[in-house]
Write a protein that holds these residues in place. Structure first.
Motif, PDB file in Angstrom:
ATOM      1  N   LEU A 189     -58.528   8.625   9.865  1.00 38.38           N
ATOM      2  CA  LEU A 189     -60.451   8.048   9.797  1.00 38.38           C
ATOM      3  C   LEU A 189     -61.039   7.216  11.048  1.00 38.38           C
ATOM      4  O   LEU A 189     -62.320   7.390  11.547  1.00 38.38           O
ATOM      5  CB  LEU A 189     -60.531   7.848   8.420  1.00 38.38           C
ATOM      6  N   ILE A 190     -60.011   6.598  11.411  1.00 40.75           N
ATOM      7  CA  ILE A 190     -60.482   5.794  12.591  1.00 40.75           C
ATOM      8  C   ILE A 190     -61.071   6.350  13.385  1.00 40.75           C
ATOM      9  O   ILE A 190     -62.165   5.866  13.908  1.00 40.75           O
ATOM     10  CB  ILE A 190     -59.101   4.471  12.707  1.00 40.75           C
ATOM     11  N   GLU A 191     -59.903   7.503  13.579  1.00 40.00           N
ATOM     12  CA  GLU A 191     -60.256   8.453  14.956  1.00 40.00           C
ATOM     13  C   GLU A 191     -61.990   9.129  14.746  1.00 40.00           C
ATOM     14  O   GLU A 191     -62.698   8.890  16.181  1.00 40.00           O
ATOM     15  CB  GLU A 191     -59.599   9.554  15.212  1.00 40.00           C
ATOM     16  N   GLU A 192     -61.911  10.106  13.730  1.00 40.64           N
ATOM     17  CA  GLU A 192     -63.639  10.322  13.637  1.00 40.64           C
ATOM     18  C   GLU A 192     -64.526   8.854  12.993  1.00 40.64           C
ATOM     19  O   GLU A 192     -65.571   9.527  13.663  1.00 40.64           O
ATOM     20  CB  GLU A 192     -63.102  10.950  11.551  1.00 40.64           C
ATOM     21  N   VAL A 193     -64.447   8.320  12.997  1.00 42.31           N
ATOM     22  CA  VAL A 193     -65.445   7.295  12.953  1.00 42.31           C
ATOM     23  C   VAL A 193     -65.538   6.929  14.364  1.00 42.31           C
ATOM     24  O   VAL A 193     -67.362   6.636  14.515  1.00 42.31           O
ATOM     25  CB  VAL A 193     -65.509   6.316  12.644  1.00 42.31           C
ATOM     26  N   PHE A 194     -64.751   6.644  16.074  1.00 46.30           N
ATOM     27  CA  PHE A 194     -65.506   6.915  16.859  1.00 46.30           C
ATOM     28  C   PHE A 194     -65.824   7.913  17.487  1.00 46.30           C
ATOM     29  O   PHE A 194     -66.581   8.220  18.139  1.00 46.30           O
ATOM     30  CB  PHE A 194     -64.181   6.362  17.470  1.00 46.30           C
ATOM     31  N   ARG A 195     -65.224   9.255  17.120  1.00 44.12           N
ATOM     32  CA  ARG A 195     -66.068  10.199  17.588  1.00 44.12           C
ATOM     33  C   ARG A 195     -67.365  10.788  16.830  1.00 44.12           C
ATOM     34  O   ARG A 195     -68.043  11.276  17.324  1.00 44.12           O
ATOM     35  CB  ARG A 195     -64.788  11.495  17.234  1.00 44.12           C
ATOM     36  N   ARG A 196     -67.845  10.745  15.739  1.00 39.32           N
ATOM     37  CA  ARG A 196     -69.145  10.525  15.184  1.00 39.32           C
ATOM     38  C   ARG A 196     -69.840   9.971  16.391  1.00 39.32           C
ATOM     39  O   ARG A 196     -71.038  10.125  16.736  1.00 39.32           O
ATOM     40  CB  ARG A 196     -69.405   9.585  14.133  1.00 39.32           C
ATOM     41  N   ARG A 197     -69.695   8.703  16.902  1.00 38.39           N
ATOM     42  CA  ARG A 197     -70.570   7.950  17.899  1.00 38.39           C
ATOM     43  C   ARG A 197     -70.324   8.608  19.526  1.00 38.39           C
ATOM     44  O   ARG A 197     -71.250   8.712  20.003  1.00 38.39           O
ATOM     45  CB  ARG A 197     -70.310   6.838  17.896  1.00 38.39           C
ATOM     46  N   LEU A 198     -68.729   7.921  19.789  1.00 40.34           N
ATOM     47  CA  LEU A 198     -69.040   8.297  20.795  1.00 40.34           C
ATOM     48  C   LEU A 198     -68.923   9.814  21.905  1.00 40.34           C
ATOM     49  O   LEU A 198     -69.279  10.041  23.407  1.00 40.34           O
ATOM     50  CB  LEU A 198     -67.268   8.083  21.606  1.00 40.34           C
ATOM     51  N   ASP A 199     -68.764  10.125  20.935  1.00 39.72           N
ATOM     52  CA  ASP A 199     -69.294  12.090  21.227  1.00 39.72           C
ATOM     53  C   ASP A 199     -70.409  11.499  22.109  1.00 39.72           C
ATOM     54  O   ASP A 199     -70.806  12.407  22.957  1.00 39.72           O
ATOM     55  CB  ASP A 199     -68.864  13.586  20.177  1.00 39.72           C
ATOM     56  N   GLU A 200     -71.489  12.237  21.268  1.00 39.17           N
ATOM     57  CA  GLU A 200     -73.110  11.988  21.067  1.00 39.17           C
ATOM     58  C   GLU A 200     -73.421  10.792  22.887  1.00 39.17           C
ATOM     59  O   GLU A 200     -73.930  11.301  23.611  1.00 39.17           O
ATOM     60  CB  GLU A 200     -74.036  11.934  20.336  1.00 39.17           C
ATOM     61  N   LEU A 201     -72.437   9.748  22.860  1.00 35.84           N
ATOM     62  CA  LEU A 201     -73.184   8.835  23.480  1.00 35.84           C
ATOM     63  C   LEU A 201     -72.233   9.780  24.898  1.00 35.84           C
ATOM     64  O   LEU A 201     -73.850   9.659  25.753  1.00 35.84           O
ATOM     65  CB  LEU A 201     -71.994   7.661  23.216  1.00 35.84           C
ATOM     66  N   ASN A 202     -71.198   9.811  24.925  1.00 39.22           N
ATOM     67  CA  ASN A 202     -71.065  10.321  25.980  1.00 39.22           C
ATOM     68  C   ASN A 202     -71.204  11.445  26.594  1.00 39.22           C
ATOM     69  O   ASN A 202     -71.381  11.836  27.821  1.00 39.22           O
ATOM     70  CB  ASN A 202     -68.969  10.173  25.863  1.00 39.22           C
TER      71      ASN A 202
END
Length: 215
Positions: A63-76
């Motif tokens: 869940l913690i990883e997906e919180v990051f993926r949700r934002r960082l995938d699009e940001l990067n």
């Protein structure tokens, strides 16, 4: 027929349930930290049961990883797209910094949790969670390396170690600017977007001077 277990079937569609859990988790992790926010708190705030979290994410760590993926995938994705555009020509140092900095400041303006994610990102820096650090390095380290390569071409007077020191400091200043808790506060007659544009301009100018300085 659905693969979703009966305990997870609630009125909202599966996608909405997943997004609701992520939004609540992001807020609670920002407020209490990764260790401090329990799955019980997440399920209570999201109005779901533990089976829903297990179904969509499997574990608290995921869940913690997906919180990051949700934002960082699009940001990067945005960062790399911007970098590709500026590298198609003959970019100045400020152009590469703009490709790195502006998408992050734009994301921090997102009304749907941008501020909370900045605090979550700060937690990732502050909390010594080796598993999380490895996840971030494995999944997003290549983006930083691409930018480092671009910066190295423009800053031949810096060796790799010195360059990385300076880029770490730039990244820290960017996180601070995203959090918007410095001495400069937005005036009442200045829009949020205008304030962020000013922050971007000042940070790019400051970072360029620091990167260009003699070693």
């Amino acid at each position: 027929m659905t693969d979703e277990p009966p305990a997870v079937r609630i009125a909202s569609p599966s996608f909405s349930t997943r997004e609701r859990i992520l939004g609540v988790a992001e807020t609670l992790f920002a407020r209490h930290g990764f260790a401090g926010a329990s799955l019980r708190q997440v399920t209570a705030a999201a109005k779901v049961n533990l089976a829903a979290v297990n179904y969509h994410f499997g574990s608290k760590e995921s869940l913690i990883e997906e919180v990051f993926r949700r934002r960082l995938d699009e940001l990067n994705r945005q960062r790399l797209a911007s970098l590709a555009v500026v590298q198609a020509g003959e970019p100045a140092l400020e152009d590469v910094l703009d490709a790195f900095i502006r998408p992050a400041l734009e994301q921090s303006m997102d009304a749907a949790g941008g501020t909370a994610f900045v605090r979550v990102l700060a937690r990732a820096y502050a909390e010594h969670d080796e598993r999380l650090r490895k996840f971030l390095s494995d999944n997003y380290g290549h983006v930083l390396r691409e930018f480092a390569t671009a910066f190295a071409r423009l800053l031949p007077h810096l060796d790799k170690e010195e360059l990385y020191w300076r880029l770490d400091i730039v990244a820290g200043a960017l996180t601070y600017a995203m959090a918007d808790f410095g001495m400069i506060k937005r005036k009442g007659d200045v829009t949020e977007r205008s304030h962020r544009e000013l922050a971007a301009a000042h940070l790019i100018r400051f970072a360029a001077a620091g990167l260009r300085a003699g070693s």
